[in-house]
Design a protein around this motif. Structure first.
Motif, short mmCIF file in Angstrom:
data_model
loop_
_atom_site.label_atom_id
_atom_site.label_comp_id
_atom_site.label_asym_id
_atom_site.label_seq_id
_atom_site.Cartn_x
_atom_site.Cartn_y
_atom_site.Cartn_z
N LEU A 503 -3.05 9.24 8.43
CA LEU A 503 -3.68 7.96 8.09
C LEU A 503 -2.93 7.24 6.98
N ARG A 504 -2.34 7.99 6.06
CA ARG A 504 -1.61 7.39 4.95
C ARG A 504 -0.11 7.38 5.21
N GLY A 505 0.29 7.50 6.46
CA GLY A 505 1.71 7.59 6.80
C GLY A 505 2.50 6.39 6.36
N ALA A 506 1.84 5.22 6.26
CA ALA A 506 2.55 4.02 5.85
C ALA A 506 3.14 4.14 4.46
N ASP A 507 2.54 4.98 3.62
CA ASP A 507 3.06 5.19 2.27
C ASP A 507 4.33 6.03 2.27
N ALA A 508 4.61 6.72 3.38
CA ALA A 508 5.75 7.64 3.43
C ALA A 508 6.61 7.39 4.66
N GLY A 509 6.68 6.13 5.10
CA GLY A 509 7.59 5.78 6.20
C GLY A 509 7.08 6.14 7.58
N GLY A 513 1.20 5.96 12.22
CA GLY A 513 0.23 7.05 12.21
C GLY A 513 -1.18 6.59 12.57
N GLN A 514 -1.61 5.44 12.05
CA GLN A 514 -2.98 4.99 12.30
C GLN A 514 -3.21 4.60 13.75
N THR A 515 -2.15 4.26 14.46
CA THR A 515 -2.33 3.84 15.85
C THR A 515 -2.78 4.99 16.74
N HIS A 516 -2.64 6.23 16.28
CA HIS A 516 -3.03 7.39 17.09
C HIS A 516 -4.49 7.78 16.90
N VAL A 517 -5.17 7.19 15.91
CA VAL A 517 -6.49 7.71 15.54
C VAL A 517 -7.49 7.57 16.67
N VAL A 518 -7.69 6.36 17.13
CA VAL A 518 -8.73 6.14 18.15
C VAL A 518 -8.38 6.87 19.45
N PRO A 519 -7.13 6.83 19.93
CA PRO A 519 -6.82 7.62 21.14
C PRO A 519 -7.13 9.10 20.97
N ILE A 520 -6.85 9.66 19.79
CA ILE A 520 -7.15 11.09 19.57
C ILE A 520 -8.65 11.32 19.64
N LEU A 521 -9.42 10.47 18.99
CA LEU A 521 -10.87 10.64 18.98
C LEU A 521 -11.44 10.57 20.39
N MET A 549 -12.51 10.19 6.44
CA MET A 549 -11.44 9.33 5.90
C MET A 549 -11.36 7.97 6.55
N ILE A 550 -12.10 7.74 7.63
CA ILE A 550 -12.06 6.41 8.26
C ILE A 550 -13.47 5.86 8.37
N SER A 551 -13.54 4.56 8.51
CA SER A 551 -14.83 3.91 8.74
C SER A 551 -14.87 3.42 10.18
N TRP A 794 -8.07 3.36 5.34
CA TRP A 794 -8.20 4.64 6.03
C TRP A 794 -7.36 5.70 5.30
N GLY A 795 -7.98 6.84 5.02
CA GLY A 795 -7.27 7.92 4.36
C GLY A 795 -7.06 7.73 2.88
N SER A 796 -7.47 6.57 2.37
CA SER A 796 -7.26 6.30 0.95
C SER A 796 -8.34 7.00 0.12
N GLY A 797 -7.94 7.36 -1.08
CA GLY A 797 -8.91 7.89 -2.01
C GLY A 797 -9.57 6.76 -2.77
N CYS A 798 -10.27 7.16 -3.79
CA CYS A 798 -11.01 6.18 -4.58
C CYS A 798 -10.87 6.55 -6.05
N LEU A 799 -10.44 5.61 -6.87
CA LEU A 799 -10.35 5.86 -8.29
C LEU A 799 -11.76 6.01 -8.86
N MET A 800 -11.89 6.84 -9.87
CA MET A 800 -13.22 7.13 -10.40
C MET A 800 -13.88 5.88 -10.99
N LYS A 801 -13.07 4.96 -11.47
CA LYS A 801 -13.66 3.75 -12.04
C LYS A 801 -14.24 2.84 -10.96
N ASP A 802 -13.85 3.06 -9.71
CA ASP A 802 -14.29 2.18 -8.62
C ASP A 802 -15.33 2.81 -7.71
N VAL A 803 -15.81 4.04 -8.01
CA VAL A 803 -16.65 4.74 -7.04
C VAL A 803 -17.97 4.02 -6.80
#
Length: 1651
Positions: A503-509, A513-521, A549-551, A794-803
């Motif tokens: 889900l966070r593949g865009a951060d690492a080239g 990655g996200q295009t596979h989510v719904v087909p896998i489900l 990790m997804i909505s 999708w797949g992102s975390g949440c900073l404690m100040k924003d929870v």
């Protein structure tokens, strides 16, 4: 502990620091997420002030029990609740005090473990305290370790401490799956998927582990020059043949994280030496595994300090050998492997990788070599290690990448990786590619699938573009497989591990990655199969991972609102249009499973209440509810409403039985209600209320004992739908009340239980404190995709100040509603019960049961019911009494009963009810059990049955965090949302912290109401009915654990009960209940309390109780021994707290507090009070021993009680206070008791008594070089040296004078071969010793006199001999080292007057062909050979000559069953024998056992020869380096007697084993010279010509028949006849070698055995 530096800075403002009075070291940030966070600073300050002053007072007033124990526990609780929330000054003071507490002399092991654990908790965050600010002395800690683990008292069991918890029976797979993602038990559930291994953050549970962990935490703070001191201490005791110091090795002390500028004082002092040691002595006995740990830690904690490239080839070769792969050369296996821990192997590999590529090159070759062994077809003993290595390689590499980039590591004082040594991007890519191939090979393995998944998870985090595409291809291929279902589940498990990197593949080239989510489900939905539970569970696991990790929001219209979408984002948004279909199909599949799970009635007259669901159904219910909750929580409002509509149609259109399918539907309804209470209540509650009122409209319906399924099913739905937000539920209370009014009058117990659960759930909904939601994002799901784009989170975390968590905390309206319900339902029931108690109105048991149900339900609002506001009752006198822990939960409202505390009012009522029921001797067990449930909720403030304990929940959270890859990304720079923890994990952490606060809070003592409850539970715990007893003991155990020292309340009651037990079933039940109470709680049974006063009262009372012949009583009494062994370690009778402890404690007090007149008054008397407490404890101890002895000596004691009394005596030997003489008299009398168990225990007790009275040998320190007459060399070389000659055996050296006998001799056999210490301890000359072997009995201490008189009495010796020569267990009896030690100490203390008769009997027994007699003779001979080492010369030699006579006779009359006994005898005798003082003994042994030229070759004699060689080679192994000339002499005799070509195979095999022992002494360090021991190289050169015929011209072994070989090599044999054996003998030797080559013999003797 959560890490968020930005949030920590945000909450640690200057204003808050000023308010606190200090800047916190490291607080638990999760506290700031709680709804009452603003109250916690005041609470923590109050608590910290209590802890500081009271802990200081406890130590300074020298009150170890109870004050020190209580307040160190409070400090540990403070750290668990708030973290290290105190100033650096306080932090340093706490560390110093904990360190000094551990070092108190003669401290009992449980207290050492406790203080070690406290020290670990204070120092785990090592970055907070740099070494410049704290210095600790290493030597006292080292000496403590030697005193704990390396003394004879520990080895023989006198100093008994708790060992790690036994694993017990592992839960079945179904039980683990049942816990599947249930919120509790996640460690067990995820163990099914390989994700729940213990974490390094867990605190140790045993003394050894806690001590070792403390050393690791303390070593960064040892002085810089400590390394040299340690090496001077440690190196002399390194032996290539053993490592005899405690913990196997002291290498754990060596500081490995010193700053590189101190390298010359750190690793440079020892690295080359230990590396050479490993090269020279590769066997595991010399601490190879510990050297590996040291090297790995050095590489990790001091990266770049050592150039590892030259060592890489050798290290990888060792790693390959450690895997124990099935590799052989010409059918010959290499079996001498080191058992290296893969954790440290992985750590070394990862931290030695640098840009030069050497290690990566070797890693590539290494992995290529082992890759094929990971295939499922090649599974074996090596598979686990290989998978473990892959997992840990990937994990450690990810950790290194983060450590080299994250700010918190870069800002730490610890060593950083030099820039030239840091990993480059190409290094990361190469590593991932190297590890990935063998990992893919293991994906489909049938065991440990998810070890591989963890490796894939970490590799995908590093390089998702490399890892995920091939994995998805395997996944797609597996989905189409019809013949290999395992491939499907294995592939799904692997994919579920890489969800977040995908889900966070865009951060690492890897943006696609996200295009596979719904087909896998969509592709995995067919895996929800009611006929395949494993596939269903794994499918739910995969869906849950995505759902975390997804909505589930339809973003297909995002292109209308967002113009910056990439191509991949556009494809992903379009695919989200299928998410609604996925949710509905997913729900439909689950409903199909539920429908297929319906339990059918086997007979028409069977009731629903009579059926019990299976474990499989329970598993499915838990798994389905967890998965549905995870999916629905992330749904948009539109999708949720569609799912609710579909579910409502399914749930209300039909009626289901309530045990399986109906229960599942109810649980799903609860999930819907928790997520969206408004919609769910509107959809279900009005209809359910109307239908229930109609079904209960008649009196007949209320009285029906078998209510219709429609009514019960709707009650189940009604019961679950009210589990929702209380603020929403209030609106529906008018509709709910009429239903409750009717339902609570139902007569059917099955229906009434569900009705009362409805009321209970309503109260719980109004009063609970919990998060309202746990979505992936705090943003409004209804405003997407117009205002925010979900796929970008999708797949992102949440900073404690924003929870932005939304909590449910009971408000005034909810409290008022709860008060109204209390008045409506509780008051009438109380009044009705009071009428019954006052005999105003009768009450049948069914009506009473209904009242109990209602009262129990009302008590569900526990957060609104404050504990009784009463003064605690002191149970133990203390100058520093405990106080109540300050505790806030944010609840400002309470519920009362007419203005009175509801718990207090109910306590008084229940006491009266219980008294009435017990007075009537009621048989209403259901009523009593229900009464116990009410008691439990009244007196137990915390959750008792709803889930496991805090430790288990914390492990569950850790397991879930690892499964979801809680720390996303690679680190580097400030934490971004993509790399932060998932919001769901933050929610779980906040929820866990809130629960932990409640779980850890404790009171100052027991209140009067709680004491009344405790006494009431005690009465029910000894009730006539077993079900009542069992139910009562659970809350009773909780109270005993929660209220400190509350067990003291029960002690007088139990003593009185034991003394008054009579005849009949009622007394039997009371007796049984009392024994069960003594055996609980499991964590610290009353019977094993480390309190001599309590033990003094309970043990004799239990033993004096009337004897019962009931088997259940016998089983419970037998359980006492095991309970004491597990939970009753060595306990002090005397203790003195050191002055350094007092000085350290003073740092925690202010000047004003210290000068307080009241404190000063007590402080001035502290030493007198401490002495008085020690005297009191010692008095109680001696009285206990006297009572136990009196019971054991009484004439009418039953044999079981006698055995138990004797076992109790073994559990309380004291190092400070010896057993009294009366006990010693009992021990020696029991040596000849008729009961074999009593005799066995008496032997151990006699040993303890002798040990306590052992004459001390005076020792002096000498310089070993002075003794050797050799100057100390400037350049020391380990191994055989000139300065060792004085300690080596020599046939020419015999001590013929007393002056020679008094010369120093080496007592510590591990010392010297590697190096000499500065001084060694040796026995002082005989004239300075005070052994007094010839003392008159009148001059002896009374207990010592009893020992002497017993063993000097011939009649006793004859009886003892008769008993010791009786076979106990056929084929199981072995040489008894404990018994041998007892005889040895008896001989050493009392001399020839005692041993003469025993030696005479032993000599007679040695010649008899009886196993038990020969074993007795071997034990006596071994004892006699070791005992006189401190005697005068003539007397010592005389006794040893007599002992050797026994050995000679025994090894002449040896039989097959006694061969091992004689071998063990020689090991035990020679192990600590000085070869220079015992030349005569060793010569006699050599003369006896070594063959001579004319030895006969008949079969009987060959067996004797085998036994003698067997014993002799074990003696050589025991002597090790001290007798190289001895080994050379044996080799010479074997060659002279031509035993290599002996006609019998058994002899040849034993000769081979003897050769191994002989050449085991051939150890040469670089630069050294071996002119003492026989050289293996010379031996091989001498026999090569004799076996030349076995090889062809290419050097390969040729297998031929013996006849052909004889013909082929006859000429070669003839050529060698002039200087070798005859040709026929050589042929026989070759035949033997051929046979040995064809197949190894499993029964050949081993080189050494452990005694």
């Amino acid at each position: 502990m959560l890490q968020d530096d930005e949030f920590e800075l945000m909450v640690t403002t200057e204003e808050r620091v000023k308010r606190l009075g200090f800047r916190p070291q490291k607080e638990i940030l999760t506290n700031h997420l709680l709804p009452y966070a603003e109250e916690l600073d005041e609470e923590s300050n109050k608590f910290l002030a209590q802890v500081k002053i009271n802990l200081a007072k406890a130590v300074m007033l020298r009150e170890m029990k109870p004050a020190c124990g209580v307040w160190t526990s409070r400090l540990m609780k403070y750290i668990r609740i708030y973290g290290l929330k105190f100033s650096k000054e306080d932090h340093l003071a706490f560390i110093k005090l904990a360190y000094e507490l551990v070092l108190i002399p003669d401290l009992e092991p449980c207290k050492i473990h406790k203080f070690c654990t406290l020290f670990i908790m204070l120092t785990k965050k090592r970055h907070l305290i740099p070494p410049e600010e704290l210095t600790l002395s290493w030597r006292p800690l080292f000496e403590l370790g030697k005193a704990l683990f390396d003394t004879n008292s520990t080895q023989i069991g006198m100093f008994h401490y708790l060992t790690p918890k036994r694993s017990g029976n592992k839960a079945s797979m179904l039980d683990m799956v049942r816990k599947f993602l249930s919120g509790y038990g996640l460690d067990d559930a995820l163990e099914l998927f390989g994700l729940a291994s213990p974490t390094e953050d867990e605190l140790p549970t045993s003394l050894e582990a806690s001590y070792t962990s403390m050393v690791k935490c303390a070593r960064p703070y040892f002085d810089v020059g400590a390394t040299k001191e340690m090496l001077d201490e440690f190196l002399p005791y390194i032996s290539p043949w053993s490592m005899s110091t405690h913990m196997n090795t002291p290498l754990v002390f060596l500081p490995i994280g010193l700053n590189p500028r101190y390298a010359s004082q750190g690793h440079e002092l020892w690295f080359d030496k230990l590396n050479t040691l490993w090269d020279t002595c590769s066997n595991a006995q010399c601490g190879v595994t510990d050297i590996m740990v040291l090297f790995a830690n050095l590489a990790k904690r001091n990266p770049g300090a050592v150039d590892w490239s030259p060592h890489a080839p050798k290290m990888f070769m060792r790693f390959l050998h450690a895997l124990n792969l099935p590799v052989s050369y010409k059918d010959m296996h290499h079996n001498k492997h080191n058992n290296l821990d893969m954790k440290y192997v992985a750590s070394w590999i990862v931290w030695t990788i640098n840009p030069d590529g050497v290690v990566l090159k070797h890693l590539k070759s290494f992995l290529a070599g082992v890759e094929s062994y990971l295939h499922s077809a090649n599974a074996g003993r090596w598979s686990y290690k290989l998978r473990d290595l892959l997992k840990k390689l990937a994990r450690e590499f990810l950790n290194r990448v983060r450590r080299e980039s994250e700010k918190r590591y870069l800002d730490s004082w610890e060593n950083k990786t030099p820039d030239a040594y840091k990993l480059r991007e190409e290094d990361i890519t190469e590593f991932v590619q190297l590890v990935l191939e063998p990992t893919y090979q293991a994906v489909y393995t049938r065991s440990g699938v998810l070890d591989v998944s963890v490796a894939l998870q970490n590799l995908a985090t590093l390089r998702p573009a490399i890892v995920i595409p091939p994995l998805l291809e395997k996944f797609k291929t597996a989905l189409t497989s019809l013949t290999e279902p395992h491939r499907v589940t294995a592939a799904m498990s692997a994919v579920s591990a890489v969800v977040r990197p995908m889900l966070r593949g865009a951060d690492a080239g890897y943006p696609e990655g996200q295009t596979h989510v719904v087909p896998i489900l969509m592709a995995v939905l067919p895996g929800l199969d009611p006929n395949d539970i494993k596939k269903t569970i794994v499918t739910l696991h995969l869906i849950l991972m995505f759902s975390s990790m997804i909505s589930y929001i339809d973003c297909s219209s995002a292109h209308e609102h967002w113009t910056d979408l990439t191509e991949e984002e556009l494809l992903t948004c379009e695919s989200t249009a299928q998410l609604e279909d996925f949710v509905l199909v997913f729900l439909d599949k689950l409903l199909t499973i539920i429908e297929s799970s319906t339990m059918e009635l086997p007979r028409l007259d069977t009731k629903d209440s009579d059926l019990v669901r299976s474990k499989t159904d329970a598993v499915m219910e838990t798994a389905i509810s967890s998965a549905v909750q995870s999916v629905l929580m992330q749904c948009s409002p539109k999708i949720f409403k569609e799912a609710l509509r579909k579910f409502k149609a399914f749930a209300t259109e039909s009626t289901y039985e309530t045990n399986v399918s109906g229960s599942m539907i109810g649980v799903l309804l609860k999930v819907f209600a928790r997520i969206d209470a408004e919609s769910t209540l509107a959809a279900f509650l009005p209809q359910l209320s109307e239908e229930l009122l109609e079904l209960m409209s008649t009196e007949e319906a209320l009285r029906d004992e078998n209510p219709p399924r429609d009514l019960v099913y709707r009650l189940v739905l009604f019961m679950q739908v009210v589990c929702c937000d209380g603020t929403v539920l209030i609106k529906y209370i008018p509709q709910i009340l009429p239903v409750l009014d009717k339902a609570l009058k139902l007569h059917s117990n099955y229906a009434l239980t569900r009705a009362s659960d409805c009321l209970s759930n309503i109260f719980n909904s109004l009063a609970y404190i919990d998060l309202k939601e746990g979505k992936c994002s705090p943003k409004d799901y209804g405003s997407a995709p117009e205002k925010w784009l979900p796929i970008r989170e999708w797949g992102s975390g949440c900073l404690m100040k924003d929870v932005n968590f939304k909590w449910h905390v009971p408000c005034k309206e909810e409290a008022d509603c709860a008060q109204m319900l209390v008045d409506r339902y509780l008051k009438p029931e109380i009044n009705r019960i009071k009428q019954w108690l006052n005999d105003e109105r009768p009450m049948c048991r069914e009506r009473r049961l209904r009242s109990f149900h209602i009262i129990n339900s009302v008590l569900s609002c526990s957060t609104l019911l404050p504990p009784p506001n009463e003064e605690p009752i002191p149970l133990l006198e203390s100058h520093v009494p405990a106080t109540n822990m300050p505790y806030s939960n944010g609840v400002k409202h309470t519920v009362t009963l007419d203005g009175m505390n509801l718990r207090v009012a109910l306590t008084r009522l229940l006491l009266d009810v219980q008294s009435r029921m017990l007075a009537e001797k009621t048989d209403d067990t259901r009523g009593l059990e229900m009464l116990l449930q009410v008691w439990e909720r009244v007196i137990v403030i915390k959750n008792l049955r709803n889930g496991p304990g805090l430790e288990t929940r914390m492990r569950s959270y850790g397991a879930l965090e690892r499964a979801l890859e809680g720390r996303g990304g690679l680190g580097g720079g400030p934490v971004k949302p993509g790399g932060a923890r998932l919001r769901m994990l933050l929610a779980d952490a906040a929820r866990l912290q809130e629960e932990a606060r409640l779980d850890l809070v404790c009171d100052s003592g027991i209140t009067p109401s709680a004491l009344d409850g405790l006494n009431a539970l005690y009465e029910l715990s000894i009730n006539t009915y077993s079900s009542v007893r069992i139910a009562a003991q659970v809350p009773l155990y909780w109270m005993l654990s929660h209220y400190a020292y509350s067990y003291r309340v029960l002690v007088p009651k139990l003593v009185e009960l034991f003394s008054s037990i009579g005849e009949g079933d009622e007394w039997h039940a009371k007796h049984k209940g009392a024994l069960c109470i003594l055996l609980g709680p499991k964590t610290g049974p009353i019977i094993a309390k480390q309190d001599w006063e309590v033990v003094r009262a309970l043990w004799p009372a239990m033993l004096k109780a009337p004897v019962s012949e009931k088997p259940s009583i016998h089983r419970l009494e037998q359980a006492f021994s095991d309970s004491l062994h597990r939970h009753f370690p060595a306990t002090n009778t005397r203790l003195t707290i050191t002055d350094t402890c007092v000085e350290s404690a003073k740092l925690l007090m202010t000047e004003e507090q210290f000068n307080d007149p009241e404190f000063q008054n007590i402080f001035s008397k502290a030493k007198e009070i401490e002495e008085a407490l020690s005297n009191h404890a010692e008095k109680q101890y001696l009285e206990l021993i006297d009572e136990l002895v009196g019971i054991a000596e009484s004439s009418n004691v039953q044999w079981r009680r006698l055995e138990l009394a004797m076992q109790m005596l073994t559990f309380c030997p004291s190092l400070q206070t010896p057993y009294p003489p009366s006990a010693v008299r009992l021990f020696v009398k029991s040596l000849v008791h008729e009961d074999i168990i009593v005799r066995r225990i008496a032997g151990r007790l006699t040993l303890y008594a002798i040990k306590q009275r052992k004459s001390k040998v005076k020792k002096i320190k000498v310089d070993p070089y002075e003794v050797a007459g050799v100057p100390k060399p400037e350049n020391h070389i380990p191994g055989y040296r000139k300065d060792l000659e004085w300690a080596l055996w020599s046939p020419e050296r015999e001590l013929t004078t007393d002056e020679d006998w008094d010369k120093p001799w080496l007592r510590n056999v591990s010392c010297g071969f590697y190096a000499w210490p500065k001084y060694i301890e040796v026995a002082a000359p005989q004239k300075e010793q005070n052994l007094a072997l010839d003392r008159n009995p009148e001059d002896m201490e009374e207990g010592e006199r009893y020992l002497f008189e017993f063993f000097a009495d011939e009649q006793n010796i004859n009886k003892l001999l008769n008993f010791l020569t009786v076979e106990e267990k056929k084929g199981k009896d072995k040489f008894n080292v404990m018994r041998c030690t007892m005889f040895r100490m008896i001989f050493a203390n009392f001399g020839e007057r005692v041993c003469a008769k025993l030696m005479e009997h032993a000599l007679a027994c040695a010649g008899k062909p009886d196993e038990t007699m020969q074993r007795f003779a071997a034990e006596i001979a071994s004892a006699a050979l070791r005992a006189p080492r401190d005697w005068p010369r003539e007397r010592a030699l005389a006794l040893q000559r007599d002992a050797m006579k026994i050995v000679v006779v025994g090894l002449t009359a040896v039989i097959p069953d006694s061969t091992e006994d004689w071998s063990t005898c020689m090991i035990n005798a020679v192990e600590k024998m000085d070869p220079t003082r015992n030349t005569e003994v060793l010569k006699s042994l050599l003369q006896l056992c070594a063959p001579s030229l004319g030895d006969s070759t008949d079969q009987e004699t060959s067996f004797v020869a085998c036994a003698r060689i067997y014993a002799l080679q074990d003696a050589i192994n025991a002597l090790a380096w001290r007798a190289p000339a001895y080994a050379a002499e044996l080799l010479k005799r074997l060659e002279a007697a031509n035993f290599m070509q002996h006609p019998y195979q058994n002899v040849r095999e034993n000769v081979g084993v003897a050769f191994m022992a002989i050449f085991n002494t051939d150890v040469v360090f670089p630069g050294g010279d071996n002119k003492y021991a026989p050289k293996l190289e010379d031996f091989l050169d001498s026999i090569k010509p004799k076996i030349a015929a076995l090889y062809d011209e290419h050097g390969d072994i040729v297998i031929k028949s013996a006849a052909a070989m004889a013909e082929q090599c006859s000429s070669a044999c003839a050529q060698q006849a002039s200087h070798g054996p005859q040709s026929s003998a050589l042929v026989r030797q070759l035949q033997g070698l051929v046979e040995a080559h064809r197949g190894p013999h499993d029964d050949r003797p081993q080189v050494s055995r452990t005694i």
